[in-house]
Design an enzyme around this catalytic site. Structure first.
Site, short mmCIF file in Angstrom:
data_model
loop_
_atom_site.label_atom_id
_atom_site.label_comp_id
_atom_site.label_asym_id
_atom_site.label_seq_id
_atom_site.Cartn_x
_atom_site.Cartn_y
_atom_site.Cartn_z
N GLU A 22 -69.24 -7.46 15.35
CA GLU A 22 -69.07 -7.12 16.76
C GLU A 22 -69.69 -5.77 17.09
O GLU A 22 -70.18 -5.56 18.20
CB GLU A 22 -67.58 -7.13 17.13
N HIS A 39 -73.28 -6.26 17.97
CA HIS A 39 -73.43 -6.59 19.39
C HIS A 39 -73.34 -5.32 20.24
O HIS A 39 -74.09 -5.14 21.20
CB HIS A 39 -72.32 -7.54 19.83
#
Length: 675
Positions: A465, A468
């Site tokens: 994550e 991202h």
């Protein structure tokens, strides 16, 4: 009453004033912002001046800034900290947003101006970025039905509105099933469980006001329970509840929603002139066609299935040695696999976890970003939407780059999974706007005063994550519509999956994998064993993923099935799904596919991106330095900063010099030698 959502935010870095925002503020703010956006868009379409890039495309980019700001806050909070009022607002906003989107895409005057610019594009002296935005704008309008007339246009509007409602209902039903189920554990039920699992079970039991420890359907709790509990009866009960999410009958059952969704998607595609929804959806992706997706998945399926079946034989023998007859079942796999991992690799997750503290893994992800891209992270003492949330100011060479928000712990009000979103995206058109980026995870929250401990899979999720987040934070474009992760769906997972590789760098773990009690680094032999076991059980992991991706593709590449559950069963039988492995996401809880259009006919994207991430990290391995400054700069310049300003294939080729094959992926998963 003053509505803070409609005011300028005089806060550090323009953060939302969460301490002033109440749920009752959202509806009137949304209504006003929608009215203002409608008026701006109407004015663009009716502008008597000839269309220019500035008075049409740039004006359209700016028309919904206030609306986007409000929804950035609302959907960020509603997904991570829901309550009945926010769920009601989601149901209210879904058809409103769909209707607004249809109004925009059906605005003939507006589309005519965009189309005129498209026809004149070679004479407009546009930059490459502007040419890209113009192309994407026109293509988006066409794909939303701008060229349809009469009954077809009316019907498409109805279909899109209904789909938005169904996606919201699917999500809320799944959240309700995950929130409401839990299994109390008597003392006998704690047998064999490591201390960290017991502590988590007690903490969740206290949160739910139960009489003692409980197991819930939160992945961070149920997976370790399935790994360590010797109680086969309790494993079966917990697993079957986990597998039955969204399929329990009653008002939260998602099977009917899935069937209606697939039928409406098929109709939507055919209204727009496509044979199937897959043809429509994949047109704008790197893969391009359903056949290309199926080819990739089947190249991986055969060796993965072979590996998984060989593992199943070993695990079933262990089951029989424990005195159980019959086949290995889905609720047995993780338990016996964990025993086998401990025996073959001398690796016990209960021994590993004290070395994988959440705080230290956050530090590790930051340290890698610093060495690669020069980013620094300074904690901010600002109020957010929940007490567990943490906030950092991200800088480079002393200059502000972004705000990073971390929301790491599972709670009943948070939907399952892990995700990244930008509450505010980077752009320069409306000023030098720096992003507010949120990572949301569902790690088990420890008892008060104790450190949060992660599994190695949890730590990989954190790095994923954060990859991202880097894509959002390092974005450097003018237009919000192509900012950050606004890229092809099968390219968006490249930065996230690539960043996972830095967790595997021995020097990173040697520095940050330190024991929660002693502070000592992970012993080198344990570190070596952990990294050597990185591909352990990869047959299982690959099979459960690829099966889900193949079912998703089958749902959309052809006539919509009247009974998705029957179609799911047919696909699994056709590919020879091993008995003891289930799809990672069965249809009734396949939120990637049914909670919205994001990954519909696109769940394969993780593997498509993995082909690239394995090849991309190999570039660092080839130069012998995972922190090579030149390669890091090239990665930022070509991939991380570009957003959707350039076609994804061109971006990757600019970094690596070519497009990759599947070999690096198979090698990375340890499947290159599978029969």
């Amino acid at each position: 009453m003053t509505n803070p959502l409609l005011q300028d935010w005089d806060t550090p870095f323009g953060l939302p004033p969460f301490n002033l925002i109440e749920d009752d503020h959202f509806a009137p703010a949304v209504d006003q912002a929608l009215d203002e956006a409608r008026a701006k868009i109407k004015a663009i379409g009716e502008n008597p001046e000839p269309p220019t890039f500035e008075n049409t495309i740039e004006a359209l980019e700016l028309a919904e800034v206030d609306l986007g700001r409000i929804f950035g806050v609302f959907y960020g909070v509603a997904g991570a900290d829901s309550n009945p009022k926010r769920e009601e607002l989601q149901r209210e906003f879904a058809p409103k947003l769909s209707a607004f989107g249809s109004e925009v895409s059906e605005n003939k005057d507006l589309f005519q101006r965009i189309d005129t610019l498209w026809q004149q594009r070679n004479a407009l002296d546009l930059t490459d970025e502007q040419q890209r935005v113009l192309m994407l704008s026109r293509r988006g309008f066409v794909r939303q039905g701008a060229q349809l007339e009469g009954e077809k246009s009316d019907r498409l509007r109805e279909v899109k509105s209904r789909l938005s409602v169904l996606g919201t209902e699917f999500t809320q039903n799944l959240l309700a099933d995950e929130r409401d189920w839990f299994m109390p554990l008597a003392e006998a039920g704690l047998e064999g469980l490591p201390d960290f699992v017991i502590a988590s079970a007690r903490a969740v039991g206290a949160e739910k006001e139960a009489d003692g420890p409980v197991v819930t359907l939160s992945r961070s709790l149920i997976v370790p329970f399935l790994q360590f509990s010797p109680r086969r009866d309790l494993r079966q009960k917990a697993y079957e509840a986990w597998a039955a999410r969204g399929a329990n009958g009653g008002k939260t059952d998602n099977r009917g929603i899935a069937a209606e969704t697939l039928k409406l998607r098929e109709e939507r595609a055919q209204l727009l002139g496509y044979d199937t929804f897959s043809d429509y959806k994949l047109e704008t992706e790197m893969a391009g066609t359903p056949d290309a997706v199926r080819d990739l998945l089947m190249q991986v399926w055969a060796p993965a299935k072979s590996s998984a079946e060989a593992d199943a034989d070993v695990l079933e023998a262990m089951l029989h040695n424990d005195g159980y007859e019959g086949p290995l079942e889905a609720w047995d796999w993780r338990y016996y696999s964990e025993l086998r991992r401990k025996a073959e690799h001398d690796l016990d997750e209960a021994e590993l976890k004290p070395y994988l503290q959440l705080d230290r893994m956050i530090e590790a992800s930051f340290a890698c970003a610093n060495r690669l891209f020069g980013l620094e992270f300074v904690p901010l003492d600002e109020t957010s939407y929940h007490n567990d949330v943490r906030i950092w100011n991200v800088t480079r060479d002393g200059a502000h780059v972004a705000v990073f928000i971390g929301d790491y712990f599972a709670r009943a009000s948070k939907r399952s999974g892990a995700w990244c979103m930008a509450m505010r995206a980077q752009q320069r058109l409306a000023g030098d706007i720096q992003p507010h980026v949120v990572n949301v995870c569902n790690f088990a929250k420890p008892p008060e005063g104790e450190p949060a401990l992660l599994s190695y899979d949890d730590a990989r999720t954190l790095f994923h994550e954060f990859g991202h987040a880097l894509h959002q934070m390092l974005s450097n474009v003018t237009y919000e519509s192509i900012s950050g992760t606004s890229v092809a769906r099968d390219f968006v997972e490249l930065p996230s999956q690539l960043y996972e590789h830095w967790l595997e760098v021995p020097e990173v773990l040697a520095e940050f994998a330190t024991h929660a009690e002693t502070g000592q680094p992970m012993p080198k032999d344990m570190l070596d064993r952990m990294l050597a076991a990185a591909t352990y059980d990869m047959g299982f992991q690959t099979v459960e993923y690829v099966a889900s991706a193949l079912v998703d593709l089958a749902f959309h590449d052809g006539p919509a099935p009247a009974d998705p559950m029957q179609k799911q069963a047919e696909v699994l039988e056709e590919i020879g799904m091993p008995h003891a492995i289930r799809m990672r996401h069965a249809t009734p809880h396949f939120a990637h596919v049914f909670a919205g259009d994001g990954y519909s006919s696109g769940y394969y994207s993780y593997m498509w991106s993995e082909v690239m991430d394995a090849d991309a990290f190999a570039a660092f391995e080839e130069v012998g330095d995972p922190f090579d400054a030149g390669l890091a700069k090239k990665l930022e310049d070509t991939v991380l900063s570009s957003g959707g300003s350039v076609d994804a294939k061109e971006l990757y080729a600019a970094f690596r010099g070519r497009l990759p094959g599947v070999d690096a992926l198979l090698k990375g998963r340890g499947l290159d030698k599978a029969a």
